[in-house]
Design a protein around this motif. Structure first.
Motif, PDB file in Angstrom:
ATOM      1  N   GLN A  26       0.829  -1.203   0.000  1.00 54.49           N
ATOM      2  CA  GLN A  26       0.000   0.000   0.000  1.00 54.49           C
ATOM      3  C   GLN A  26       0.865   1.257   0.000  1.00 54.49           C
ATOM      4  O   GLN A  26       0.600   2.212  -0.738  1.00 54.49           O
ATOM      5  CB  GLN A  26      -0.918   0.004   1.216  1.00 54.49           C
ATOM      6  N   GLY A  27       1.917   1.246   0.833  1.00 58.72           N
ATOM      7  CA  GLY A  27       2.827   2.394   0.872  1.00 58.72           C
ATOM      8  C   GLY A  27       3.551   2.590  -0.438  1.00 58.72           C
ATOM      9  O   GLY A  27       3.772   3.731  -0.874  1.00 58.72           O
ATOM     10  N   ALA A  28       3.920   1.496  -1.094  1.00 56.61           N
ATOM     11  CA  ALA A  28       4.580   1.606  -2.397  1.00 56.61           C
ATOM     12  C   ALA A  28       3.636   2.197  -3.438  1.00 56.61           C
ATOM     13  O   ALA A  28       4.042   3.055  -4.246  1.00 56.61           O
ATOM     14  CB  ALA A  28       5.079   0.243  -2.850  1.00 56.61           C
ATOM     15  N   CYS A  29       2.378   1.787  -3.416  1.00 54.56           N
ATOM     16  CA  CYS A  29       1.397   2.343  -4.361  1.00 54.56           C
ATOM     17  C   CYS A  29       1.140   3.825  -4.083  1.00 54.56           C
ATOM     18  O   CYS A  29       1.095   4.640  -5.021  1.00 54.56           O
ATOM     19  CB  CYS A  29       0.088   1.568  -4.282  1.00 54.56           C
ATOM     20  N   ILE A  30       0.990   4.170  -2.826  1.00 55.76           N
ATOM     21  CA  ILE A  30       0.754   5.568  -2.471  1.00 55.76           C
ATOM     22  C   ILE A  30       1.964   6.411  -2.848  1.00 55.76           C
ATOM     23  O   ILE A  30       1.826   7.520  -3.381  1.00 55.76           O
ATOM     24  CB  ILE A  30       0.431   5.699  -0.966  1.00 55.76           C
ATOM     25  N   GLY A  31       3.156   5.902  -2.600  1.00 54.37           N
ATOM     26  CA  GLY A  31       4.372   6.624  -2.963  1.00 54.37           C
ATOM     27  C   GLY A  31       4.512   6.815  -4.465  1.00 54.37           C
ATOM     28  O   GLY A  31       4.957   7.872  -4.931  1.00 54.37           O
ATOM     29  N   THR A  32       4.123   5.808  -5.232  1.00 53.34           N
ATOM     30  CA  THR A  32       4.178   5.927  -6.695  1.00 53.34           C
ATOM     31  C   THR A  32       3.188   6.972  -7.191  1.00 53.34           C
ATOM     32  O   THR A  32       3.519   7.799  -8.061  1.00 53.34           O
ATOM     33  CB  THR A  32       3.884   4.563  -7.345  1.00 53.34           C
ATOM     34  N   ILE A  33       1.992   6.951  -6.654  1.00 55.54           N
ATOM     35  CA  ILE A  33       0.986   7.949  -7.039  1.00 55.54           C
ATOM     36  C   ILE A  33       1.470   9.344  -6.660  1.00 55.54           C
ATOM     37  O   ILE A  33       1.323  10.301  -7.435  1.00 55.54           O
ATOM     38  CB  ILE A  33      -0.374   7.625  -6.400  1.00 55.54           C
ATOM     39  N   TYR A  34       2.064   9.465  -5.475  1.00 52.86           N
ATOM     40  CA  TYR A  34       2.603  10.765  -5.059  1.00 52.86           C
ATOM     41  C   TYR A  34       3.691  11.240  -6.019  1.00 52.86           C
ATOM     42  O   TYR A  34       3.710  12.413  -6.407  1.00 52.86           O
ATOM     43  CB  TYR A  34       3.167  10.690  -3.640  1.00 52.86           C
ATOM     44  N   ALA A  35       4.587  10.351  -6.408  1.00 49.12           N
ATOM     45  CA  ALA A  35       5.675  10.738  -7.308  1.00 49.12           C
ATOM     46  C   ALA A  35       5.129  11.206  -8.658  1.00 49.12           C
ATOM     47  O   ALA A  35       5.631  12.190  -9.231  1.00 49.12           O
ATOM     48  CB  ALA A  35       6.643   9.577  -7.494  1.00 49.12           C
ATOM     49  N   LEU A  36       4.110  10.519  -9.161  1.00 52.96           N
ATOM     50  CA  LEU A  36       3.515  10.927 -10.437  1.00 52.96           C
ATOM     51  C   LEU A  36       2.832  12.286 -10.317  1.00 52.96           C
ATOM     52  O   LEU A  36       2.987  13.157 -11.189  1.00 52.96           O
ATOM     53  CB  LEU A  36       2.529   9.869 -10.913  1.00 52.96           C
ATOM     54  N   LEU A  37       2.076  12.468  -9.235  1.00 51.05           N
ATOM     55  CA  LEU A  37       1.400  13.757  -9.046  1.00 51.05           C
ATOM     56  C   LEU A  37       2.400  14.878  -8.777  1.00 51.05           C
ATOM     57  O   LEU A  37       2.208  16.016  -9.222  1.00 51.05           O
ATOM     58  CB  LEU A  37       0.393  13.657  -7.901  1.00 51.05           C
ATOM     59  N   ARG A  38       3.457  14.571  -8.056  1.00 50.19           N
ATOM     60  CA  ARG A  38       4.481  15.577  -7.748  1.00 50.19           C
ATOM     61  C   ARG A  38       5.164  16.055  -9.021  1.00 50.19           C
ATOM     62  O   ARG A  38       5.432  17.240  -9.191  1.00 50.19           O
ATOM     63  CB  ARG A  38       5.507  14.972  -6.780  1.00 50.19           C
ATOM     64  N   SER A  39       5.427  15.123  -9.944  1.00 50.94           N
ATOM     65  CA  SER A  39       6.046  15.547 -11.201  1.00 50.94           C
ATOM     66  C   SER A  39       5.062  16.330 -12.064  1.00 50.94           C
ATOM     67  O   SER A  39       5.460  17.226 -12.806  1.00 50.94           O
ATOM     68  CB  SER A  39       6.584  14.336 -11.964  1.00 50.94           C
ATOM     69  N   ALA A  40       3.774  16.017 -11.946  1.00 44.93           N
ATOM     70  CA  ALA A  40       2.772  16.778 -12.693  1.00 44.93           C
ATOM     71  C   ALA A  40       2.612  18.186 -12.121  1.00 44.93           C
ATOM     72  O   ALA A  40       2.277  19.119 -12.854  1.00 44.93           O
ATOM     73  CB  ALA A  40       1.432  16.053 -12.666  1.00 44.93           C
ATOM     74  N   LEU A  41       2.873  18.350 -10.826  1.00 42.26           N
ATOM     75  CA  LEU A  41       2.740  19.662 -10.178  1.00 42.26           C
ATOM     76  C   LEU A  41       4.071  20.409 -10.097  1.00 42.26           C
ATOM     77  O   LEU A  41       4.220  21.322  -9.292  1.00 42.26           O
ATOM     78  CB  LEU A  41       2.171  19.493  -8.769  1.00 42.26           C
ATOM     79  N   ARG A  42       5.025  20.022 -10.917  1.00 43.44           N
ATOM     80  CA  ARG A  42       6.359  20.614 -10.855  1.00 43.44           C
ATOM     81  C   ARG A  42       6.328  22.139 -11.022  1.00 43.44           C
ATOM     82  O   ARG A  42       7.051  22.864 -10.349  1.00 43.44           O
ATOM     83  CB  ARG A  42       7.234  20.003 -11.945  1.00 43.44           C
ATOM     84  N   SER A  43       5.482  22.616 -11.910  1.00 43.01           N
ATOM     85  CA  SER A  43       5.462  24.055 -12.178  1.00 43.01           C
ATOM     86  C   SER A  43       4.414  24.797 -11.330  1.00 43.01           C
ATOM     87  O   SER A  43       4.239  25.997 -11.497  1.00 43.01           O
ATOM     88  CB  SER A  43       5.176  24.304 -13.656  1.00 43.01           C
ATOM     89  N   SER A  44       3.751  24.099 -10.438  1.00 49.03           N
ATOM     90  CA  SER A  44       2.742  24.760  -9.609  1.00 49.03           C
ATOM     91  C   SER A  44       3.391  25.394  -8.377  1.00 49.03           C
ATOM     92  O   SER A  44       4.595  25.292  -8.160  1.00 49.03           O
ATOM     93  CB  SER A  44       1.646  23.778  -9.204  1.00 49.03           C
TER      94      SER A  44
END
Length: 89
Positions: A26-44
């Motif tokens: 579960q932590g690995a899945c949450i961390g992966t989702i966070y990493a994807l969203l974090r890269s999408a919010l790079r310019s925010s």
């Protein structure tokens, strides 16, 4: 039996152990989702990234509790027993 053996063999300890195992994926899945969203919010804004981080930490803190409650309810003695009918040949 001594108290330590009784505590280790209890359904609560069994559910707690499986909760820790489940939190690995579960932590690995949450961390992966966070990493994807974090890269999408790079310019925010930094505030948006901060809120995403806090939300991720809150979800990670809640997942073991939710999993433990689910596992305890799955093996509770008040749940109806699920017995299989004998196979007829």
């Amino acid at each position: 039996m001594n108290p330590i053996t009784l505590a280790i063999d209890s359904p609560l300890m069994h559910a707690l152990g499986w909760t820790l195992v489940h939190f690995l994926w579960q932590g690995a899945c949450i961390g992966t989702i966070y990493a994807l969203l974090r890269s999408a919010l790079r310019s925010s804004s930094p505030v948006a990234r901060y809120h995403l981080s806090m939300l991720t930490l809150a979800v990670m803190a809640a997942m073991p509790i939710i999993t433990l409650l689910h596992l305890i309810n799955a093996v509770s003695p008040s749940a109806p027993s699920q017995t299989l009918a004998p196979l007829s040949v």
